[in-house]
Design an enzyme around this catalytic site. Structure first.
Site, PDB file in Angstrom:
ATOM      1  N   HIS A  49      85.606  -9.298 -68.204  1.00  0.00           N
ATOM      2  CA  HIS A  49      86.532 -10.032 -67.351  1.00  0.00           C
ATOM      3  C   HIS A  49      87.029  -9.098 -66.249  1.00  0.00           C
ATOM      4  CE1 HIS A  49      87.666 -13.276 -70.541  1.00  0.00           C
ATOM      5  NE2 HIS A  49      86.897 -13.808 -69.612  1.00  0.00           N
ATOM      6  N   CYS A  88      95.613  -9.232 -70.817  1.00  0.00           N
ATOM      7  CA  CYS A  88      94.937 -10.331 -71.512  1.00  0.00           C
ATOM      8  C   CYS A  88      95.905 -11.160 -72.340  1.00  0.00           C
ATOM      9  CB  CYS A  88      93.845  -9.782 -72.426  1.00  0.00           C
ATOM     10  SG  CYS A  88      92.402  -9.122 -71.567  1.00  0.00           S
TER      11      CYS A  88
END
Length: 408
Positions: free
Chosen positions: A306, A402
């Site tokens: 990511h 996250c």
């Protein structure tokens, strides 16, 4: 149809037989879990975590499934072999197996028996244990509440990035403490207002709320996950956004988009990470909707799957990033937008500790522990750093950023 509506399901009495035949055809429950046919549940969790499983039954049972011991003497021997070392026995919703296990246990082992039939907990409580607790209640409700209180919804139940290994078990107690410490730092030290989502059994990665979507004003774009293991999260994130009064927008089903994990930047423009998870085709759609330029960056290192694992925009216009996570075009695109004096190329050892997976709020930066070079650079530019130990979440490939999603 079904229990909720109170109406009979067509061929409902045959469904368990069809399920048994599907499991037999693939070779057993373990094969069904490893192949992805069974994605969640107690048996799936046991197999993935290496917990020994003994299945016993008689030849009159439908099936039986592969792996079921149909000889009661052999089943008793197999159960007895696992008795040494048991410190607590939890007996749930299986009368014969509960009684059999109780009879094998030493009287000193505490037992908890859960069953909707009151006679079952009574039998176990009367068998002579020094400490036995009987709960007359629905097994599913009990297990859901137990999991919630133990904080065991987060764990590694599958492998969808290089960090995740089923053999690398999460210390759940430690993970809960680390999560609460992160929340404390954000609320008390940084001064933000937090909203929390209720965890859902079987969705261990729901804790990584950065992947819920993106929020712009009162509009929420809900994620479309690439991996089937995370796709069930989408409905829960959408429900949460709607419950909070956001205007919810979804992207086309054939386009993958993993929210703020792959879309972040500054007020004038955003960077969009693609290849590992999100689809590059989604960025023109989002850019047009929000009238924001989105610069696509290809992620070429699977460890940084990511964008928020290798890039962190700061409130003063500075940028933390790990250059090797991007191709040459991406590195050039970043350099053209952010002057050299405002960029910190995070050293690899700290990038692998998720130094870039930081949360910036004003002049506060919350980041994982063990990143001294990054912290020194931030402090030289007037930021106050707050390091938090998050190694249990790193086992799953995530850290501070996250675990959060900016809502304003």
């Amino acid at each position: 149809y079904g229990l909720t509506a109170g109406r009979a399901v067509p061929h409902g009495h045959e469904h368990h037989l069809r399920t048994i035949n599907r499991i037999r055809a693939i070779g057993g429950i373990e094969a069904a879990v490893t192949s992805g046919m069974i994605k969640q549940g107690i048996m799936a969790a046991c197999i993935r975590q290496g917990v020994p499983v003994i299945m016993s039954g008689t030849i009159r049972d439908d099936g039986p499934l592969p792996g079921v011991i149909t000889d009661s003497v052999l089943a008793q021997r197999a159960m007895r072999a696992l008795i040494p070392g048991v410190g607590l026995a939890l007996l749930v919703a299986s009368t014969l197996h509960s009684v059999a296990t109780g009879n094998l246990l030493p009287a000193t082992v505490p037992t908890v028996c859960v069953d909707v039939n009151p006679s079952v907990p009574t039998k176990l409580a009367d068998r002579g244990s020094f400490q036995a607790v009987g709960l007359v209640m629905d097994a599913a409700s009990f297990l859901s509440e137990l999991a919630r209180l133990l904080g065991k919804f987060f764990g590694i139940e599958y492998e969808i990035n290089p960090w995740m290994r089923l053999t690398n078990r999460v210390d759940h107690g430690k993970a809960v403490r680390q999560w609460h410490e992160l929340m404390r730092v954000l609320e008390k030290d940084v001064g933000v207002v937090l909203e929390r989502m209720t965890p859902i059994p079987g969705l261990p990665d729901l804790v990584f709320t950065a992947n819920a979507g993106i929020v712009v004003g009162r509009t929420a774009i809900v994620s479309r996950f690439r991996y089937p293991e995370r796709q069930p999260e989408e409905a829960h994130f959408e429900d949460w956004f709607r419950g909070q009064g956001y205007d919810v927008v979804t992207v086309e089903k054939e386009l993958y988009f993993e929210g703020a994990g792959d879309l972040l930047g500054f007020s004038e423009y955003w960077f969009g990470g693609y290849r590992q998870r999100s689809d590059i085709r989604v960025f023109p759609i989002l850019g047009e909707r929000f009238q924001r330029e989105i610069i696509p960056l290809e992620l070429v290192d699977s460890r940084f799957y990511h964008l928020d694992t290798c890039l962190c925009p700061l409130s003063g216009g500075e940028l933390l990033y790990f250059p090797a996570a991007f191709d040459r075009y991406g590195q050039t695109a970043i350099a053209e937008r952010v002057p050299d004096k405002l960029r910190l190329a995070v050293p690899e050892d700290e990038a692998l500790k998720f130094a870039c997976n930081a949360v910036c709020v004003g002049k506060h930066v919350v980041l994982p522990a063990g990143c001294p070079t990054t912290e020194d650079w931030l402090r030289m530019r007037g930021y106050e750093t707050h390091q938090v130990q998050l190694d249990e979440f790193m086992k799953s490939g995530g850290s501070a950023k996250c675990l959060t999603l900016a809502l304003d």
